[in-house]
Scaffold this motif. Structure first.
Motif, mmCIF file in Angstrom:
data_model
loop_
_atom_site.group_PDB
_atom_site.id
_atom_site.type_symbol
_atom_site.label_atom_id
_atom_site.label_comp_id
_atom_site.label_asym_id
_atom_site.label_seq_id
_atom_site.Cartn_x
_atom_site.Cartn_y
_atom_site.Cartn_z
ATOM 1 N N ARG A 193 0.831 -1.213 0.000
ATOM 2 C CA ARG A 193 0.000 0.000 0.000
ATOM 3 C C ARG A 193 0.863 1.258 0.000
ATOM 4 O O ARG A 193 0.534 2.251 -0.664
ATOM 5 C CB ARG A 193 -0.926 -0.011 1.224
ATOM 6 C CG ARG A 193 -2.057 -1.023 1.122
ATOM 7 C CD ARG A 193 -3.130 -0.739 2.155
ATOM 8 N NE ARG A 193 -2.636 -0.907 3.510
ATOM 9 C CZ ARG A 193 -2.691 -2.041 4.192
ATOM 10 N NH1 ARG A 193 -3.219 -3.131 3.638
ATOM 11 N NH2 ARG A 193 -2.241 -2.099 5.438
ATOM 12 N N PHE A 194 1.970 1.216 0.736
ATOM 13 C CA PHE A 194 2.887 2.364 0.754
ATOM 14 C C PHE A 194 3.447 2.619 -0.639
ATOM 15 O O PHE A 194 3.508 3.775 -1.104
ATOM 16 C CB PHE A 194 4.025 2.105 1.741
ATOM 17 C CG PHE A 194 5.058 3.192 1.773
ATOM 18 C CD1 PHE A 194 4.888 4.320 2.577
ATOM 19 C CD2 PHE A 194 6.208 3.107 0.993
ATOM 20 C CE1 PHE A 194 5.843 5.323 2.605
ATOM 21 C CE2 PHE A 194 7.163 4.112 1.002
ATOM 22 C CZ PHE A 194 6.976 5.225 1.820
ATOM 23 N N MET A 195 3.872 1.555 -1.330
ATOM 24 C CA MET A 195 4.423 1.694 -2.682
ATOM 25 C C MET A 195 3.378 2.255 -3.646
ATOM 26 O O MET A 195 3.708 3.047 -4.531
ATOM 27 C CB MET A 195 4.915 0.335 -3.176
ATOM 28 C CG MET A 195 6.079 -0.248 -2.392
ATOM 29 S SD MET A 195 7.630 0.616 -2.673
ATOM 30 C CE MET A 195 7.961 0.191 -4.370
ATOM 31 N N GLU A 196 2.127 1.856 -3.496
ATOM 32 C CA GLU A 196 1.079 2.319 -4.396
ATOM 33 C C GLU A 196 0.639 3.747 -4.072
ATOM 34 O O GLU A 196 0.283 4.503 -4.981
ATOM 35 C CB GLU A 196 -0.113 1.364 -4.314
ATOM 36 C CG GLU A 196 0.197 -0.020 -4.888
ATOM 37 C CD GLU A 196 -0.913 -1.025 -4.647
ATOM 38 O OE1 GLU A 196 -1.816 -0.713 -3.816
ATOM 39 O OE2 GLU A 196 -0.874 -2.106 -5.252
ATOM 40 N N ARG A 197 0.687 4.134 -2.813
ATOM 41 C CA ARG A 197 0.240 5.469 -2.427
ATOM 42 C C ARG A 197 1.304 6.524 -2.657
ATOM 43 O O ARG A 197 1.011 7.650 -3.071
ATOM 44 C CB ARG A 197 -0.182 5.461 -0.965
ATOM 45 C CG ARG A 197 -0.784 6.784 -0.505
ATOM 46 C CD ARG A 197 -1.387 6.672 0.864
ATOM 47 N NE ARG A 197 -1.994 7.927 1.292
ATOM 48 C CZ ARG A 197 -2.589 8.119 2.466
ATOM 49 N NH1 ARG A 197 -2.664 7.121 3.327
ATOM 50 N NH2 ARG A 197 -3.111 9.290 2.771
ATOM 51 N N TRP A 198 2.560 6.193 -2.372
ATOM 52 C CA TRP A 198 3.673 7.132 -2.554
ATOM 53 C C TRP A 198 4.733 6.486 -3.463
ATOM 54 O O TRP A 198 5.817 6.104 -2.995
ATOM 55 C CB TRP A 198 4.284 7.500 -1.207
ATOM 56 C CG TRP A 198 3.386 8.322 -0.337
ATOM 57 C CD1 TRP A 198 3.038 9.628 -0.515
ATOM 58 C CD2 TRP A 198 2.716 7.880 0.848
ATOM 59 N NE1 TRP A 198 2.201 10.031 0.496
ATOM 60 C CE2 TRP A 198 1.986 8.999 1.344
ATOM 61 C CE3 TRP A 198 2.659 6.671 1.550
ATOM 62 C CZ2 TRP A 198 1.202 8.906 2.493
ATOM 63 C CZ3 TRP A 198 1.882 6.583 2.691
ATOM 64 C CH2 TRP A 198 1.161 7.690 3.146
ATOM 65 N N PRO A 199 4.428 6.336 -4.754
ATOM 66 C CA PRO A 199 5.348 5.618 -5.649
ATOM 67 C C PRO A 199 6.721 6.260 -5.791
ATOM 68 O O PRO A 199 7.725 5.538 -5.895
ATOM 69 C CB PRO A 199 4.599 5.594 -6.979
ATOM 70 C CG PRO A 199 3.608 6.708 -6.898
ATOM 71 C CD PRO A 199 3.221 6.792 -5.462
ATOM 72 N N ALA A 200 6.788 7.592 -5.794
ATOM 73 C CA ALA A 200 8.097 8.238 -5.962
ATOM 74 C C ALA A 200 9.029 7.868 -4.813
ATOM 75 O O ALA A 200 10.170 7.437 -5.024
ATOM 76 C CB ALA A 200 7.926 9.754 -6.046
ATOM 77 N N THR A 201 8.539 8.033 -3.599
ATOM 78 C CA THR A 201 9.351 7.671 -2.433
ATOM 79 C C THR A 201 9.573 6.169 -2.364
ATOM 80 O O THR A 201 10.690 5.699 -2.099
ATOM 81 C CB THR A 201 8.652 8.147 -1.138
ATOM 82 O OG1 THR A 201 8.444 9.553 -1.200
ATOM 83 C CG2 THR A 201 9.492 7.805 0.079
ATOM 84 N N GLY A 202 8.522 5.412 -2.622
ATOM 85 C CA GLY A 202 8.615 3.960 -2.522
ATOM 86 C C GLY A 202 9.615 3.362 -3.483
ATOM 87 O O GLY A 202 10.445 2.529 -3.095
ATOM 88 N N TYR A 203 9.589 3.782 -4.747
ATOM 89 C CA TYR A 203 10.493 3.202 -5.728
ATOM 90 C C TYR A 203 11.922 3.712 -5.562
ATOM 91 O O TYR A 203 12.881 3.022 -5.914
ATOM 92 C CB TYR A 203 9.983 3.448 -7.146
ATOM 93 C CG TYR A 203 8.789 2.573 -7.472
ATOM 94 C CD1 TYR A 203 8.934 1.193 -7.584
ATOM 95 C CD2 TYR A 203 7.530 3.118 -7.631
ATOM 96 C CE1 TYR A 203 7.851 0.393 -7.859
ATOM 97 C CE2 TYR A 203 6.429 2.319 -7.899
ATOM 98 C CZ TYR A 203 6.594 0.952 -8.008
ATOM 99 O OH TYR A 203 5.522 0.139 -8.257
ATOM 100 N N THR A 204 12.080 4.903 -4.995
ATOM 101 C CA THR A 204 13.431 5.377 -4.664
ATOM 102 C C THR A 204 14.043 4.480 -3.595
ATOM 103 O O THR A 204 15.196 4.032 -3.719
ATOM 104 C CB THR A 204 13.389 6.830 -4.162
ATOM 105 O OG1 THR A 204 12.888 7.670 -5.186
ATOM 106 C CG2 THR A 204 14.791 7.299 -3.761
#
Length: 231
Positions: A193-204
């Protein structure tokens, strides 16, 4: 040295082509992330991004598999610290074997126990995890782990056969445990859910994590060791 280790180690070294080119090629395969880390991590990336009805489940599995890889790596390292010390084959004169790249092997390995193999623990956990999601690709991932990670380390004298077998068992056991629904659903969905909600931060953060996993956290470990010495 037990007869099982001695016989297999001797067979692998004697059966391999007797050329410096072959030995150097095996050393490169064993040492470069390009050969040992990138293929399984590329598969994990494909597993994360493939769009189909099972997307949520697969993403949870990816989180669980990568978590298991870290746990398996830590378990391998801690086992090497707390279990009885075992010299690596390249330093075992009783084997009466000549390892082609022994002169290029760093002295710090003399101080690090051979049993179990943390390489086998980490990458077998990823390979078995892939198998749990995609069967035929998982078979290839397991073969890749055996041929490009485990056997080269035995051939080079970095590990005994039982070192890599024990490491592989640790990796397989940890990933099978953490991917069970009863455990996976406790920690994987919040990460997804974190990756889907905040993709820029998550994928970094994911990029940084995968880089460190590919290099088996070498630089953080070196920095931590330097800090401990300074203190």
């Amino acid at each position: 040295m037990n007869a099982f280790d001695a016989s297999i180690q001797t067979y692998i070294v004697d059966a391999a082509p007797a050329s410096s080119f072959f030995a150097r090629a095996v050393a490169d395969i064993a040492g470069l992330a390009l050969f040992k880390a990138l293929p399984p991590l590329a598969i994990m990336s494909a597993m994360w991004f493939k769009r189909d009805p099972s997307l949520e489940h697969r993403r949870e599995m990816v989180v669980a598999i990568l978590s298991a890889a870290v746990v398996a790596f830590a378990a391998g390292r801690l086992s090497a610290v707390f279990l009885p010390f075992r010299h690596r084959p390249i330093y075992d004169a009783g084997l009466h074997l000549t390892f082609s790249v022994a002169s290029a092997t760093g002295n710090p390995l003399r101080l690090w126990s051979s049993f179990p193999s943390d390489h086998a623990a980490l990458w077998m956990s990823v390979a078995v995890g892939i198998f749990l999601v995609w069967r035929w690709i998982g078979v290839l991932a397991i073969l890749h782990c055996v041929l490009f990670i485990c056997l080269p380390r035995v051939y080079l004298g970095l590990h005994y056969p039982t070192d890599v077998i024990a490491g592989a068992i640790i990796g397989a056991a940890v990933v099978m445990l953490l991917t069970r629904a009863s455990l996976r659903t406790r920690f994987a969905p919040p990460v997804v859910r974190f990756m889907e909600r905040w993709p820029a931060t998550g994928y970094t953060l994911a990029f940084l994590f995968l880089f460190e996993l590919a290099t088996m956290f070498d630089e953080p470990r070196l920095l931590a060791g330097a800090l401990l010495k300074a203190l």
